[in-house]
Design an enzyme around this catalytic site. Structure first.
Site, PDB file in Angstrom:
ATOM      1  N   CYS A  24      56.383  53.291  31.086  1.00  0.00           N
ATOM      2  CA  CYS A  24      56.310  54.099  32.315  1.00  0.00           C
ATOM      3  C   CYS A  24      57.670  54.650  32.728  1.00  0.00           C
ATOM      4  CB  CYS A  24      55.708  53.278  33.450  1.00  0.00           C
ATOM      5  SG  CYS A  24      54.038  52.746  33.049  1.00  0.00           S
ATOM      6  N   HIS A  50      56.627  57.262  39.952  1.00  0.00           N
ATOM      7  CA  HIS A  50      55.664  56.919  38.907  1.00  0.00           C
ATOM      8  C   HIS A  50      54.323  56.603  39.570  1.00  0.00           C
ATOM      9  CE1 HIS A  50      53.728  55.282  35.515  1.00  0.00           C
ATOM     10  NE2 HIS A  50      53.770  54.041  35.937  1.00  0.00           N
ATOM     11  N   ASN A  73      46.897  56.211  36.091  1.00  0.00           N
ATOM     12  CA  ASN A  73      48.258  56.040  35.580  1.00  0.00           C
ATOM     13  C   ASN A  73      48.344  56.660  34.182  1.00  0.00           C
ATOM     14  OD1 ASN A  73      50.707  55.148  34.625  1.00  0.00           O
ATOM     15  ND2 ASN A  73      50.365  52.979  35.070  1.00  0.00           N
TER      16      ASN A  73
HETATM   17  N1  ACO Z   1      36.640  45.858  39.846  1.00  0.00           N
HETATM   18  C1  ACO Z   1      36.130  44.822  40.536  1.00  0.00           C
HETATM   19  N2  ACO Z   1      36.789  43.651  40.662  1.00  0.00           N
HETATM   20  C2  ACO Z   1      37.978  43.533  40.055  1.00  0.00           C
HETATM   21  C3  ACO Z   1      38.549  44.595  39.316  1.00  0.00           C
HETATM   22  C4  ACO Z   1      37.821  45.789  39.223  1.00  0.00           C
HETATM   23  N3  ACO Z   1      38.284  46.866  38.551  1.00  0.00           N
HETATM   24  N4  ACO Z   1      39.739  44.177  38.832  1.00  0.00           N
HETATM   25  C5  ACO Z   1      39.921  42.920  39.236  1.00  0.00           C
HETATM   26  N5  ACO Z   1      38.857  42.536  39.982  1.00  0.00           N
HETATM   27  C6  ACO Z   1      38.633  41.233  40.610  1.00  0.00           C
HETATM   28  C7  ACO Z   1      39.170  40.118  39.766  1.00  0.00           C
HETATM   29  O1  ACO Z   1      38.233  39.710  38.811  1.00  0.00           O
HETATM   30  C8  ACO Z   1      39.457  39.064  40.792  1.00  0.00           C
HETATM   31  O2  ACO Z   1      38.238  38.439  41.116  1.00  0.00           O
HETATM   32  P1  ACO Z   1      38.201  36.854  41.401  1.00  0.00           P
HETATM   33  O3  ACO Z   1      39.072  36.661  42.614  1.00  0.00           O
HETATM   34  O4  ACO Z   1      36.739  36.601  41.637  1.00  0.00           O
HETATM   35  O5  ACO Z   1      38.757  36.214  40.169  1.00  0.00           O
HETATM   36  C9  ACO Z   1      39.901  39.865  41.991  1.00  0.00           C
HETATM   37  O6  ACO Z   1      39.366  41.183  41.817  1.00  0.00           O
HETATM   38  C10 ACO Z   1      41.396  39.949  42.108  1.00  0.00           C
HETATM   39  O7  ACO Z   1      41.947  40.346  40.840  1.00  0.00           O
HETATM   40  P2  ACO Z   1      43.442  40.666  40.616  1.00  0.00           P
HETATM   41  O8  ACO Z   1      43.671  41.100  39.206  1.00  0.00           O
HETATM   42  O9  ACO Z   1      44.266  39.513  41.117  1.00  0.00           O
HETATM   43  O10 ACO Z   1      43.579  41.926  41.572  1.00  0.00           O
HETATM   44  P3  ACO Z   1      44.830  42.486  42.340  1.00  0.00           P
HETATM   45  O11 ACO Z   1      44.554  42.366  43.780  1.00  0.00           O
HETATM   46  O12 ACO Z   1      46.119  41.942  41.815  1.00  0.00           O
HETATM   47  O13 ACO Z   1      44.766  44.023  41.951  1.00  0.00           O
HETATM   48  C11 ACO Z   1      45.806  45.626  40.474  1.00  0.00           C
HETATM   49  C12 ACO Z   1      44.895  44.414  40.596  1.00  0.00           C
HETATM   50  C13 ACO Z   1      45.123  46.782  41.178  1.00  0.00           C
HETATM   51  C14 ACO Z   1      45.998  45.935  39.012  1.00  0.00           C
HETATM   52  C15 ACO Z   1      47.146  45.350  41.127  1.00  0.00           C
HETATM   53  O14 ACO Z   1      47.663  44.114  40.736  1.00  0.00           O
HETATM   54  C16 ACO Z   1      48.166  46.415  40.811  1.00  0.00           C
HETATM   55  O15 ACO Z   1      48.032  47.568  41.200  1.00  0.00           O
HETATM   56  N6  ACO Z   1      49.262  46.067  40.128  1.00  0.00           N
HETATM   57  C17 ACO Z   1      50.333  47.016  39.829  1.00  0.00           C
HETATM   58  C18 ACO Z   1      49.925  48.127  38.916  1.00  0.00           C
HETATM   59  C19 ACO Z   1      49.914  47.665  37.497  1.00  0.00           C
HETATM   60  O16 ACO Z   1      50.199  46.533  37.177  1.00  0.00           O
HETATM   61  N7  ACO Z   1      49.597  48.616  36.641  1.00  0.00           N
HETATM   62  C20 ACO Z   1      49.565  48.346  35.260  1.00  0.00           C
HETATM   63  C21 ACO Z   1      50.875  48.635  34.696  1.00  0.00           C
HETATM   64  S1  ACO Z   1      51.296  50.214  34.949  1.00  0.00           S
HETATM   65  C22 ACO Z   1      52.857  50.438  34.858  1.00  0.00           C
HETATM   66  O17 ACO Z   1      53.230  51.424  35.344  1.00  0.00           O
HETATM   67  C23 ACO Z   1      53.754  49.587  34.200  1.00  0.00           C
END
Ligand code: ACO
Length: 359
Positions: free
Chosen positions: A117, A286, A316
């Protein structure tokens, strides 16, 4: 020619996304997710996915031709091609040479950058250094990604998602896709390009500063465990079976680091080039998660008219986000001559940084 130090200006930009729109509702046909989950947490409403057989070099060619056309230039006017991607057409050779060949260039050097990224930011730094050193007067810099290639499901599952088959989705793949839903909903395919060139006029335009940092200790916050020459052989059927070819994302850690380090990098590049935050006309970030960008905006205290996001439409697109969002901001009339524009990114590596340009 004046005696002013040479700078690097953005002569033009271009972007391209494949025509296939995939909404959150379409994704929910093949995994347990909903628009109601995705939008509040990420801001993403839809993304674009390529047809099979289309790689990043092809997307890049469209974006590059649009940028060249806007500049009134031919491919032969380019001295160096720089290509940033984390989803290359092939394991090797890199996509830079493939793009150059598509543009009809047979002797122009082409450099590949794999800094995910932060790849486009690194490309800006590389192009700027080459141009200011006098090695090249004009560089074509492209970021392009085909994340759809990372999705492991078979064509019959794609057919359900795209509405070519009424479904329901195969139960085995529904469960497997649900297991990667936290990542599968985030990414999209696309490309963006810039023509960068030397400015010897001393008119103040050009890149005023670029900072780029790496902390490889965080390599495992965002990486693909399967594949790579640390393994022998470098790919095995077992890796595919265990979904080891799918990126691992420690989403909350990435979120935390991005919200902390991107504003720091913006402040640093402004201070190093002697500009105040208040002078900034637009900050382009980004596009990994709209909530990250809202946090950066809040931390920096920037009003809405000083930021521009398009993750809502594209998800993304990794190395393509910055040129894609820049090109759309220009087309939307948000960047005019003389504007002070900031760029910032953070991604797998970890690599992060910021750049500042007078347009
Ligand atoms: N739909 C429905 N439920 C979901 C989804 C989905 N797409 N994804 C996760 N969940 C559920 C999980 O299963 C979990 O359920 P549980 O509590 O019953 O186990 C719950 O939601 C929480 O999951 P997390 O993965 O902990 O969700 P989080 O709140 O951390 O959100 C996200 C995830 C959106 C990816 C967030 O962490 C984020 O935006 N992170 C930064 C962006 C990122 O990492 N991007 C990838 C890399 S990109 C880059 O530029 C490097």
């Amino acid at each position: 020619m004046s005696n002013a130090p040479r700078t690097t200006v953005i002569r033009s930009s271009g972007s391209y996304v494949p025509p296939q729109v995939v909404t959150n509702e379409m994704i929910s046909r093949i995994m347990d997710t909903t628009d109601e989950w995705i939008v509040p947490r990420t801001g993403i409403r839809e993304r674009r996915f390529c047809a099979p057989g289309v790689g990043p070099a092809e997307l890049a060619e469209h974006a590059a031709r649009r940028a060249l056309e806007k500049a009134g230039l031919a491919p032969s006017d380019i001295g160096l091609v720089v290509f940033a991607t984390m989803t290359p057409d092939h394991y090797f050779p890199g996509s830079g040479g493939l793009l150059a060949a598509r543009l009809g260039l047979t002797t122009t050097p082409a450099l590949d950058i794999r800094m995910q990224c932060a790849g486009f930011l690194s490309g800006l730094q590389t192009a700027d250094a080459f141009i200011r050193s006098g090695a090249f007067d004009r560089v074509l810099l492209v970021g392009a990604e085909v994340h759809s290639g990372l999705m492991p499901w078979p064509e019959s599952v794609w057919d359900v998602m795209l509405g070519r088959s009424p479904g329901p989705c195969d139960a085995y793949w529904y469960e497997r896709a649900t297991g990667m839903r936290d990542r599968a909903v985030l990414f999209g395919d696309g490309a963006g390009a810039m023509v960068l060139e030397a400015n010897d006029s001393g008119d103040g335009r050009g890149f005023l500063g670029i900072v780029l940092k790496t902390d490889g200790n965080h390599w495992d916050k965002l990486y693909v465990p399967g594949g790579g020459c640390k393994s022998r052989p470098y790919f095995t059927p077992a890796m595919f079976e265990s979904l080891g070819t799918i990126p691992i994302v420690e989403g909350r850690q990435v979120f935390r680091l991005a919200s902390l380090l991107m504003p720091e990098a913006v402040r640093e590049v402004l201070a190093a080039s002697g500009h105040a935050l208040e002078e900034l006309h637009l900050l382009l970030m980004h596009q990994a998660n709209l909530r990250i960008n809202e946090s950066v905006q809040r931390v920096l205290g920037l009003p809405d008219e000083k930021v521009f996001n398009n993750i809502q439409k594209y998800g993304n697109t990794t190395a393509a986000t910055l040129p894609l969002v820049y090109d759309e901001a220009v087309e939307a009339g948000r960047i005019g001559p003389g504007a002070l524009v900031g760029f910032t990114a953070l991604g797998a590596g970890l690599h992060w940084g910021a750049a500042l340009a007078r347009i």
